[in-house]
Design a protein around this motif. Structure first.
Motif, mmCIF file in Angstrom:
data_model
loop_
_atom_site.group_PDB
_atom_site.id
_atom_site.type_symbol
_atom_site.label_atom_id
_atom_site.label_comp_id
_atom_site.label_asym_id
_atom_site.label_seq_id
_atom_site.Cartn_x
_atom_site.Cartn_y
_atom_site.Cartn_z
ATOM 1 N N PHE A 32 -7.060 -0.427 14.736
ATOM 2 C CA PHE A 32 -5.748 -0.883 15.447
ATOM 3 C C PHE A 32 -5.726 0.301 15.770
ATOM 4 C CE2 PHE A 32 -4.304 -4.692 12.180
ATOM 5 C CZ PHE A 32 -6.017 -4.712 11.435
ATOM 6 N N GLN A 73 3.999 6.468 15.915
ATOM 7 C CA GLN A 73 4.392 7.072 14.720
ATOM 8 C C GLN A 73 6.093 7.989 16.407
ATOM 9 O OE1 GLN A 73 4.046 9.206 12.130
ATOM 10 N NE2 GLN A 73 5.979 8.142 10.954
ATOM 11 N N PHE A 112 5.552 -0.920 7.998
ATOM 12 C CA PHE A 112 5.659 0.340 7.697
ATOM 13 C C PHE A 112 7.000 0.548 6.676
ATOM 14 C CE2 PHE A 112 0.987 2.113 7.010
ATOM 15 C CZ PHE A 112 0.489 1.643 8.523
ATOM 16 N N GLY A 113 7.101 0.787 5.916
ATOM 17 C CA GLY A 113 8.137 1.632 6.140
ATOM 18 C C GLY A 113 8.945 2.438 6.501
ATOM 19 N N ASN A 114 9.895 3.621 6.632
ATOM 20 C CA ASN A 114 10.270 5.044 7.601
ATOM 21 C C ASN A 114 9.608 5.542 6.830
ATOM 22 O OD1 ASN A 114 10.958 3.304 8.890
ATOM 23 N ND2 ASN A 114 13.372 4.239 8.785
ATOM 24 N N GLY A 115 9.182 5.864 5.412
ATOM 25 C CA GLY A 115 8.610 6.983 4.821
ATOM 26 C C GLY A 115 10.053 7.558 4.050
ATOM 27 N N TYR A 117 0.550 5.047 0.796
ATOM 28 C CA TYR A 117 -0.269 6.416 1.812
ATOM 29 C C TYR A 117 0.462 7.710 1.593
ATOM 30 C CZ TYR A 117 -2.437 2.836 4.408
ATOM 31 O OH TYR A 117 -2.120 1.013 4.718
ATOM 32 N N LEU A 131 -0.098 -4.562 9.111
ATOM 33 C CA LEU A 131 0.708 -4.098 8.513
ATOM 34 C C LEU A 131 1.993 -3.679 8.709
ATOM 35 C CD1 LEU A 131 -1.496 -1.848 6.117
ATOM 36 C CD2 LEU A 131 -0.858 -3.674 5.601
ATOM 37 N N LEU A 146 -4.737 6.803 2.073
ATOM 38 C CA LEU A 146 -4.734 5.829 1.162
ATOM 39 C C LEU A 146 -4.168 6.437 -0.143
ATOM 40 C CD1 LEU A 146 -3.918 2.327 0.330
ATOM 41 C CD2 LEU A 146 -6.352 2.466 0.240
ATOM 42 N N LEU A 177 -6.847 -0.478 4.310
ATOM 43 C CA LEU A 177 -6.839 0.409 6.001
ATOM 44 C C LEU A 177 -7.135 1.533 6.096
ATOM 45 C CD1 LEU A 177 -5.997 -0.686 8.625
ATOM 46 C CD2 LEU A 177 -3.501 0.257 8.240
ATOM 47 N N PHE A 200 0.982 -1.283 0.425
ATOM 48 C CA PHE A 200 0.055 -0.186 -0.166
ATOM 49 C C PHE A 200 0.862 1.085 0.083
ATOM 50 C CE2 PHE A 200 -4.241 -2.475 1.157
ATOM 51 C CZ PHE A 200 -3.395 -3.087 1.651
ATOM 52 N N TYR A 211 -1.390 2.071 16.130
ATOM 53 C CA TYR A 211 -0.071 2.691 15.469
ATOM 54 C C TYR A 211 0.046 4.146 16.232
ATOM 55 C CZ TYR A 211 -0.754 -0.734 12.034
ATOM 56 O OH TYR A 211 -1.597 -1.799 10.338
ATOM 57 N N LEU A 229 2.963 -0.617 14.678
ATOM 58 C CA LEU A 229 1.485 -1.725 16.013
ATOM 59 C C LEU A 229 1.248 -1.790 17.297
ATOM 60 C CD1 LEU A 229 -0.813 -2.594 15.037
ATOM 61 C CD2 LEU A 229 -0.026 -4.926 14.788
ATOM 62 N N PHE A 279 -2.233 7.016 15.980
ATOM 63 C CA PHE A 279 -3.191 7.111 14.301
ATOM 64 C C PHE A 279 -3.825 5.483 14.803
ATOM 65 C CE2 PHE A 279 -1.288 9.735 11.536
ATOM 66 C CZ PHE A 279 -0.213 10.344 11.940
ATOM 67 N N HIS A 308 9.483 4.725 12.892
ATOM 68 C CA HIS A 308 8.102 4.346 11.607
ATOM 69 C C HIS A 308 6.961 3.831 12.595
ATOM 70 C CE1 HIS A 308 10.304 0.961 11.947
ATOM 71 N NE2 HIS A 308 9.256 0.416 12.122
ATOM 72 N N LEU A 309 6.157 3.812 11.952
ATOM 73 C CA LEU A 309 4.702 3.573 11.980
ATOM 74 C C LEU A 309 4.799 2.054 12.648
ATOM 75 C CD1 LEU A 309 2.251 4.492 9.719
ATOM 76 C CD2 LEU A 309 1.862 4.898 11.803
ATOM 77 N N SER A 321 -4.107 12.858 8.058
ATOM 78 C CA SER A 321 -3.853 11.915 8.358
ATOM 79 C C SER A 321 -3.073 10.791 7.329
ATOM 80 C CB SER A 321 -4.819 11.089 8.694
ATOM 81 O OG SER A 321 -4.978 9.615 8.616
ATOM 82 N N LEU A 322 -2.733 9.636 7.244
ATOM 83 C CA LEU A 322 -2.355 9.057 5.943
ATOM 84 C C LEU A 322 -3.113 8.872 5.590
ATOM 85 C CD1 LEU A 322 -0.615 6.362 8.071
ATOM 86 C CD2 LEU A 322 0.140 8.065 6.510
ATOM 87 N N PHE A 327 -6.432 5.515 8.369
ATOM 88 C CA PHE A 327 -6.648 5.421 9.233
ATOM 89 C C PHE A 327 -7.443 7.317 9.867
ATOM 90 C CE2 PHE A 327 -2.672 3.882 9.704
ATOM 91 C CZ PHE A 327 -2.248 3.399 8.631
ATOM 92 N N GLY A 328 -7.555 7.552 11.152
ATOM 93 C CA GLY A 328 -7.913 8.487 11.880
ATOM 94 C C GLY A 328 -6.715 9.377 11.479
#
Lengths: 116, 114
Positions: free
Chosen positions: B34, B38, A107-110, A36, A105, A46, B102, A34, B36, B46, B90, B43-44, A43-44, B104-105
């Motif tokens: 979920f 950060q 996540f990558g570091n962005g 984002y 999920l 998608l 997914l 995914f 999450y 869980l 999040f 990174h994010l 927010s993130l 997110f808020g």
């Protein structure tokens, strides 16, 4: 544990150029990844779902010709921002899910993209 | 369309204070939920997740969340926060299908002061 590697972590490019961001799952296979985008203090969002071996599924409002996604293998998905403009400056994050619908999920570091 | 609402955008607490972050969702079906986190520069990660069963879910670092189906809520709690809990949190919701998205808020920035 599962790790998703995203590269580069930050990039600065000029308007009109293209930038490619890589997302790799390092120790698991991800049939779905995914992408984002995160605007400041928001927010993130998608952007698209990347499916290995097939076309990506884009969310409403996301230009597929501008944000090219390629998921050529079970461990690599790429996002290319084509003809970048300053409004494309943002924080882009990829994520991947290990096999199974119940897997969380990772996540990558962005990637922080700045278009000048 | 599914959506997630986080009511608190910025929360400032002193160490040892109790924490509760609100999360409400909208989705017409069975959901996975979920939280999450950060941390600055990271990174994010869980924190915890709810799929089914006991609606009170315990996660890492002393966090827990309670799924209240009738209220469409999944609030995050911690009895006593630490300075190291300073981060952005999040809430996220997902349908139960394999390719479900997914959502997110908008996130809550928690600042814990010494």
């Amino acid at each position: 544990g599962a790790v998703v590697s995203q590269h580069p972590s930050w990039v600065i490019c000029k308007s009109g150029t293209s930038v490619k961001i890589e997302c790799r799952s390092l120790d698991f296979q991800a049939t779905t990844m995914f992408w984002y985008r995160q605007f400041p203090k928001q927010s993130l969002m998608l952007m698209a779902t990347s499916n290995e071996g097939s076309k990506a599924t884009y969310e409403q409002g996301v230009e597929k010709d501008k944000f090219l996604i390629n998921h050529a293998s079970l461990t690599l998905s790429t996002l290319t921002v084509t003809s970048a403009h300053p409004e494309d400056s943002s924080f882009y994050i990829c994520s991947a899910r290990d096999q199974g619908a119940d897997s969380p999920l990772h996540f990558g570091n962005g990637t922080r993209l700045t278009v000048t | 369309a599914q959506s997630v609402s986080q009511h608190n955008h910025h929360v400032i607490l002193s160490e040892a204070a109790s924490l509760e972050l609100g999360c409400n969702y909208s989705y017409g079906g069975t959901v996975n939920l979920f939280w999450y986190v950060q941390y600055p520069g990271q990174h994010l990660q869980l924190l915890l997740k709810y799929f089914s069963g006991d609606p009170l879910v315990k996660g890492i670092k002393g966090f827990e969340a309670e799924f209240i189906k009738s209220k469409f809520s999944f609030n995050l709690r911690k009895p006593s926060v630490q300075w190291s809990d300073t981060a952005e949190y999040f809430c996220a919701v997902r349908g139960t299908g394999t390719a479900s998205k997914l959502t997110f808020g908008t996130g809550t920035r928690l600042q814990v002061t010494l």
